[in-house]
Each structure stands twice: as structure tokens, then as C-alpha cells.
Design an enzyme around this catalytic site. Structure first.
Site, PDB file in Angstrom:
ATOM      1  N   LEU A 110       5.191 -10.788   2.128  1.00  0.00           N
ATOM      2  CA  LEU A 110       5.802 -11.568   0.888  1.00  0.00           C
ATOM      3  C   LEU A 110       5.653 -13.052   1.400  1.00  0.00           C
ATOM      4  O   LEU A 110       6.119 -13.422   2.477  1.00  0.00           O
ATOM      5  CB  LEU A 110       7.156 -11.173   0.519  1.00  0.00           C
ATOM      6  CG  LEU A 110       7.706 -12.380  -0.313  1.00  0.00           C
ATOM      7  CD1 LEU A 110       7.058 -12.672  -1.480  1.00  0.00           C
ATOM      8  CD2 LEU A 110       9.230 -11.818  -0.694  1.00  0.00           C
ATOM      9  N   TYR A 168      16.387 -10.009   2.655  1.00  0.00           N
ATOM     10  CA  TYR A 168      15.836  -8.619   1.935  1.00  0.00           C
ATOM     11  C   TYR A 168      17.127  -7.844   1.351  1.00  0.00           C
ATOM     12  O   TYR A 168      17.031  -7.168   0.186  1.00  0.00           O
ATOM     13  CB  TYR A 168      15.122  -7.889   2.653  1.00  0.00           C
ATOM     14  CG  TYR A 168      13.587  -8.505   2.846  1.00  0.00           C
ATOM     15  CD1 TYR A 168      12.736  -8.596   1.842  1.00  0.00           C
ATOM     16  CD2 TYR A 168      13.164  -9.242   4.035  1.00  0.00           C
ATOM     17  CE1 TYR A 168      11.683  -8.949   1.595  1.00  0.00           C
ATOM     18  CE2 TYR A 168      12.226  -9.808   4.125  1.00  0.00           C
ATOM     19  CZ  TYR A 168      11.124  -9.636   3.055  1.00  0.00           C
ATOM     20  OH  TYR A 168       9.743 -10.003   2.951  1.00  0.00           O
ATOM     21  N   SER A 176       0.647  -1.111  -0.086  1.00  0.00           N
ATOM     22  CA  SER A 176       0.096   0.059  -0.020  1.00  0.00           C
ATOM     23  C   SER A 176       0.942   1.156  -0.041  1.00  0.00           C
ATOM     24  O   SER A 176       2.192   1.117   0.244  1.00  0.00           O
ATOM     25  CB  SER A 176      -0.784   0.061   1.281  1.00  0.00           C
ATOM     26  OG  SER A 176      -0.155   0.151   2.265  1.00  0.00           O
ATOM     27  N   HIS A 227       3.956  -5.004   2.919  1.00  0.00           N
ATOM     28  CA  HIS A 227       3.012  -5.501   4.140  1.00  0.00           C
ATOM     29  C   HIS A 227       3.644  -7.027   4.094  1.00  0.00           C
ATOM     30  O   HIS A 227       3.736  -7.452   5.350  1.00  0.00           O
ATOM     31  CB  HIS A 227       1.580  -5.497   4.177  1.00  0.00           C
ATOM     32  CG  HIS A 227       1.135  -4.125   4.210  1.00  0.00           C
ATOM     33  ND1 HIS A 227       0.894  -3.673   5.371  1.00  0.00           N
ATOM     34  CD2 HIS A 227       0.712  -3.294   3.283  1.00  0.00           C
ATOM     35  CE1 HIS A 227       0.048  -2.350   5.224  1.00  0.00           C
ATOM     36  NE2 HIS A 227       0.227  -2.380   3.925  1.00  0.00           N
ATOM     37  N   LEU A 251      -3.205   1.585   7.087  1.00  0.00           N
ATOM     38  CA  LEU A 251      -3.861   2.759   6.155  1.00  0.00           C
ATOM     39  C   LEU A 251      -3.169   2.644   4.876  1.00  0.00           C
ATOM     40  O   LEU A 251      -2.141   2.103   4.596  1.00  0.00           O
ATOM     41  CB  LEU A 251      -3.423   4.160   6.749  1.00  0.00           C
ATOM     42  CG  LEU A 251      -4.310   4.564   7.895  1.00  0.00           C
ATOM     43  CD1 LEU A 251      -3.729   5.966   8.672  1.00  0.00           C
ATOM     44  CD2 LEU A 251      -5.624   4.609   7.998  1.00  0.00           C
TER      45      LEU A 251
END
Length: 223
Positions: free
Chosen positions: A121, A165, A94, A119, A108
Site C-alpha cells: 500500500l 494497520y 495476490s 503486498h 507467487l
């Protein structure tokens, strides 16, 4: 889905295998495809998420109503990998409008924001250890380069996932302000520096998969 401009970044080659007239296809579903998720995918998303996270940490990043919430508000910031119609891996994001994540970022979507908050994976347990997570994340980051307003991606993860990551280009920002129960997280950032030409020609994605990995701005194709 058409290819970018008169001089595409890559020439797509579609190979049509020769099939004997006497042999009919067993199904019409593509062997593999990547596309944005929608609310009809929410239950499949949550089932994969619940198995992946509850068994490890006891917490889900997104509850089912939150999955539906983001897939309603910003489905274009999600990406699902399907094998013969079955969801096997996904990302949900988002937009966010601050330099760092806060508790509000969990619920939000800020349409005017220039940061994508990733948010979650997750990969279905049957398809883990096959490289699908890194590949899907790479494709998602390439897609974000085509969105004119996006300048970076943020995520929070447990320390054990920082090397994963980091290999994909994320940099550590430090301890995240968000805590869940007694768990703390590392916040990481990926700068989005897509070419202006690519950004001008971005569109919604519908991404078929075939056999080898290449990309264009209007979707990440495997041809």
C-alpha cells in the site's frame, strides 16, 4: 456498473451541477476515481513505490517486473486511486493458500487460495497526510468481502506501521518468517466476513468518486 439487486444496500444519488450553455468543461477525465490497476499502470506504480520505500528502508516490496507479474495474473486484486488521471495511491495483492506467509508468497499467486496477501500500500508523496491511505485500505477490504472465496487478508510490515494497520482492523499474528536483508517484519491478519448476499452479487469493480463516502457490494461509491 449496476447496483446490487432490487433492494440495493444504499441508494446512489448522482448530482449533476448546472452548467451554463456558454461554459464548456475543461477536461473529460473524472476528478477522482478508483479502479483495478493494469500493466499500463506498472511504471506509475513503481515510481511511487520506489520513492516511498527506497528513501526509508532501501528496499522495494515489489520490483517493476514483479509489479507487472501480479498485474498480469491478478489485476482484480489491485486497486488504484486516480486524481484527474494521475495515480496517487494504490494497493497490490495476490492470493495465497497457507495460514502464514513464506518466501514464496512474495512471488507467487495461488488462484485456489482463500487468503489475499497484500503486498503493498503506497501513496504518492504529494498526497500524503490527507487520509488517502486509510480510505483506500478500507475500500479495498470492503471489496474483498464481495469475493466468494476470500476469507482473510495477510500482510507483513515494519513495527512502526503496526498501529496504522491495527486501526484498520488487522490483528498481529507474530513475527513474519520472511526477512529482507537484515530487516524483520510483523505479520498481521484481517478476517474477511462478508455477507452471503453480498458475496453472491460480487462483480469486477469500477469505482467512481464524487463527494461523500458510501458503499455497495458492486463497488465502493462516493456520491
Amino acid at each position: 456498473m449496476s447496483v446490487v439487486g432490487s433492494q440495493p444496500f444504499i441508494k446512489l444519488m448522482h448530482r449533476t451541477p448546472s452548467i451554463s450553455p456558454g461554459i464548456q468543461r475543461r477536461h473529460t477525465l473524472p476528478a477522482s476515481e478508483v479502479r483495478p490497476l493494469n500493466t499500463q499502470d506498472a511504471i506509475s506504480v513503481f515510481e511511487i513505490e520506489r520513492e516511498a520505500f527506497i528513501s526509508v528502508s532501501g528496499e522495494c516490496p515489489l520490483h517493476l517486473d514483479e509489479v507487472r507479474h501480479f498485474l498480469t495474473l491478478c489485476p482484480e486484486l489491485s486497486m488504484g486511486w486516480f486524481e484527474e488521471g494521475r495515480l496517487v495511491a494504490f494497493i497490490i495483492g495476490s492470493l495465497w493458500d497457507k495460514d502464514r506467509l513464506t518466501e514464496d508468497a512474495l512471488i507467487l499467486h495461488k488462484p485456489r487460495g482463500s487468503t489475499v496477501h497484500i503486498h503493498i500500500l503506497a501513496v504518492h508523496r504529494t498526497f500524503r497526510q490527507q487520509g488517502k491511505g486509510p480510505i483506500l485500505l478500507w475500500r479495498y477490504l470492503q471489496y474483498l468481502r464481495c469475493l466468494p472465496s476470500v476469507r482473510r487478508a495477510l500482510l507483513m510490515c515494519e513495527d512502526v506501521l503496526v498501529p496504522f494497520y491495527h486501526k484498520s482492523g488487522f490483528k498481529v499474528l507474530g513475527l513474519c518468517a520472511i526477512t529482507v536483508a537484515n530487516m524483520t517484519f510483523t505479520e498481521m491478519c484481517y478476517p474477511i466476513s462478508g455477507h452471503a448476499y453480498m458475496r453472491r452479487n460480487s462483480e469486477a469493480i469500477h469505482i467512481p468518486l464524487h463527494t461523500s463516502l458510501t458503499n455497495t457490494c458492486k463497488g465502493i461509491f462516493v456520491v
